[in-house]
Scaffold this motif. Structure first.
Motif, short mmCIF file in Angstrom:
data_model
loop_
_atom_site.label_atom_id
_atom_site.label_comp_id
_atom_site.label_asym_id
_atom_site.label_seq_id
_atom_site.Cartn_x
_atom_site.Cartn_y
_atom_site.Cartn_z
N PRO A 13 -2.11 -0.93 1.65
CA PRO A 13 -1.57 -0.29 2.86
C PRO A 13 -0.19 -0.80 3.23
CG PRO A 13 -3.88 -0.83 3.17
CD PRO A 13 -3.48 -1.45 1.87
N GLN A 14 0.07 -2.09 3.05
CA GLN A 14 1.39 -2.64 3.39
C GLN A 14 2.48 -2.08 2.48
OE1 GLN A 14 1.73 -6.95 3.29
NE2 GLN A 14 3.95 -6.86 3.38
N ALA A 15 2.17 -1.93 1.20
CA ALA A 15 3.16 -1.39 0.27
C ALA A 15 3.52 0.06 0.61
CB ALA A 15 2.64 -1.48 -1.16
N ILE A 16 2.54 0.80 1.14
CA ILE A 16 2.78 2.19 1.53
C ILE A 16 3.55 2.27 2.84
CG2 ILE A 16 1.65 4.35 2.22
CD1 ILE A 16 -0.69 3.54 0.37
N ALA A 17 3.16 1.42 3.80
CA ALA A 17 3.79 1.45 5.13
C ALA A 17 5.17 0.79 5.12
CB ALA A 17 2.89 0.76 6.14
N GLN A 18 5.33 -0.30 4.35
CA GLN A 18 6.59 -1.03 4.31
C GLN A 18 6.96 -1.33 2.86
OE1 GLN A 18 5.23 -4.33 6.88
NE2 GLN A 18 6.73 -3.65 8.39
N PRO A 19 7.41 -0.34 2.11
CA PRO A 19 7.75 -0.56 0.70
C PRO A 19 8.81 -1.64 0.55
CG PRO A 19 7.75 1.78 1.23
CD PRO A 19 7.68 1.04 2.54
N PRO A 20 8.64 -2.56 -0.38
CA PRO A 20 9.63 -3.62 -0.56
C PRO A 20 10.89 -3.11 -1.23
CG PRO A 20 7.97 -3.77 -2.26
CD PRO A 20 7.50 -2.70 -1.31
N VAL A 21 11.97 -3.86 -1.11
CA VAL A 21 13.21 -3.52 -1.78
C VAL A 21 13.06 -3.71 -3.28
CG1 VAL A 21 15.67 -4.07 -1.98
CG2 VAL A 21 14.56 -4.14 0.26
N PHE A 22 12.38 -4.78 -3.68
CA PHE A 22 12.13 -5.02 -5.10
C PHE A 22 11.09 -4.03 -5.60
CE2 PHE A 22 9.87 -8.17 -2.50
CZ PHE A 22 8.55 -7.87 -2.78
N GLY A 23 11.06 -3.83 -6.90
CA GLY A 23 10.15 -2.84 -7.46
C GLY A 23 8.71 -3.29 -7.46
N ARG A 24 8.45 -4.43 -8.12
CA ARG A 24 7.10 -4.96 -8.23
C ARG A 24 7.15 -6.47 -8.05
NH1 ARG A 24 6.13 -3.02 -14.18
NH2 ARG A 24 8.31 -3.65 -14.15
N SER A 25 6.04 -7.03 -7.58
CA SER A 25 5.93 -8.47 -7.43
C SER A 25 4.63 -8.95 -8.06
CB SER A 25 5.96 -8.85 -5.94
OG SER A 25 5.83 -10.25 -5.78
N ARG A 26 4.71 -10.10 -8.74
CA ARG A 26 3.53 -10.71 -9.32
C ARG A 26 3.54 -12.21 -9.01
NH1 ARG A 26 2.69 -6.12 -9.44
NH2 ARG A 26 2.15 -4.77 -11.19
#
Length: 250
Positions: A72-85
């Motif tokens: 839900p956070q990725a949908i509501a507040q997409p990060p500037v970076f593409g992916r995080s691991r």
């Protein structure tokens, strides 16, 4: 010649092990191999495994099936970076490792931690054109004498092949500690803190950058650094850290 040198290195390592027996990278208990973790520390690490959010790398508490999953956070507040691991959640064991590396000059922890990061971020590393650590401001670097993110990033680059670019990104101003700040305050604190120096823009121009840091809390540092890299001409930015602050979603 190479065979003789290899044998000599093995003999030197064996002799050193007799004088300084290998110990756990986490707690200092005796282990069979240097840089390994004892059973207790392995059990204490809350490793992040699938299923997790494709953008933020946050694990899901329940199996939601296969495919590209977003929190839900990725949908509501997409990060500037593409992916995080990340390797593990920021619990007692992971926190202890990071603190010993960062504040107790335990540089020997960087390589075993980087190996774990290499496994956790393999998909990101395989697609990266270069590896860039999150930089410290020069005054903080002078006081600490080293950048823990660079200590982690260098062996990741050496093991994977993409060039290690420790000076491609610069911290243009000192910022207050992020500890205790809210998500909004963290973002404001880091606004405009990073830049790609014009004379080094060619290093990242058109490249897929793997950004490396020790811990991701709210993502404010990763967002600010990724924004600067993208403005500097990078094609994309992914983020790889050792630990992730938070709990499984769902």
């Amino acid at each position: 010649m190479h065979g003789a040198a290899s044998v000599l290195r093995r003999l030197q390592a064996a002799a050193l092990a007799l004088v300084y027996p290998p110990t756990c990278a986490g707690c200092g208990a005796a282990t069979a191999d240097a840089g390994a973790f004892c059973a207790a520390c392995w059990a204490g690490l809350r490793l992040i495994e699938e299923p997790f959010c494709d953008r933020l790398g946050v694990p899901f508490a329940i199996d939601l099936g296969t495919g590209r999953l977003l929190s839900p956070q990725a949908i509501a507040q997409p990060p500037v970076f593409g992916r995080s691991r990340a390797v593990a959640l920021y619990d007692e064991v992971a926190r202890g490792l990071v603190h010993r590396l960062k504040y107790e000059d335990r540089h020997d922890l960087a390589r075993p931690m980087a190996r774990m990061m290499g496994a956790a971020g393999r998909a990101l590393i395989d697609e990266a054109d270069c590896v860039v650590p999150v930089p410290l401001h020069h005054w903080r670097l002078w006081r600490r004498r080293f950048n823990q993110s660079a200590l982690l990033a260098r062996p990741i680059a050496e093991g994977a092949g993409p060039p290690f670019l420790p000076h491609a990104l610069a911290r243009r101003r000192a910022t207050r500690s992020q500890v205790g700040l809210s998500r909004a305050a963290r973002a404001e604190n880091l606004s405009g803190a990073f830049r790609v120096p014009p004379e080094r823009a060619h290093l990242v121009a058109g490249r897929r950058v793997l950004l490396v840091d020790d811990v991701r809390t709210t993502g404010a540092t990763g967002n600010a650094a990724a924004r600067a890299l993208l403005r500097g001409g990078a094609a994309s930015v992914d983020l790889l850290t050792f630990a992730l602050v938070g709990e499984p979603v769902g």
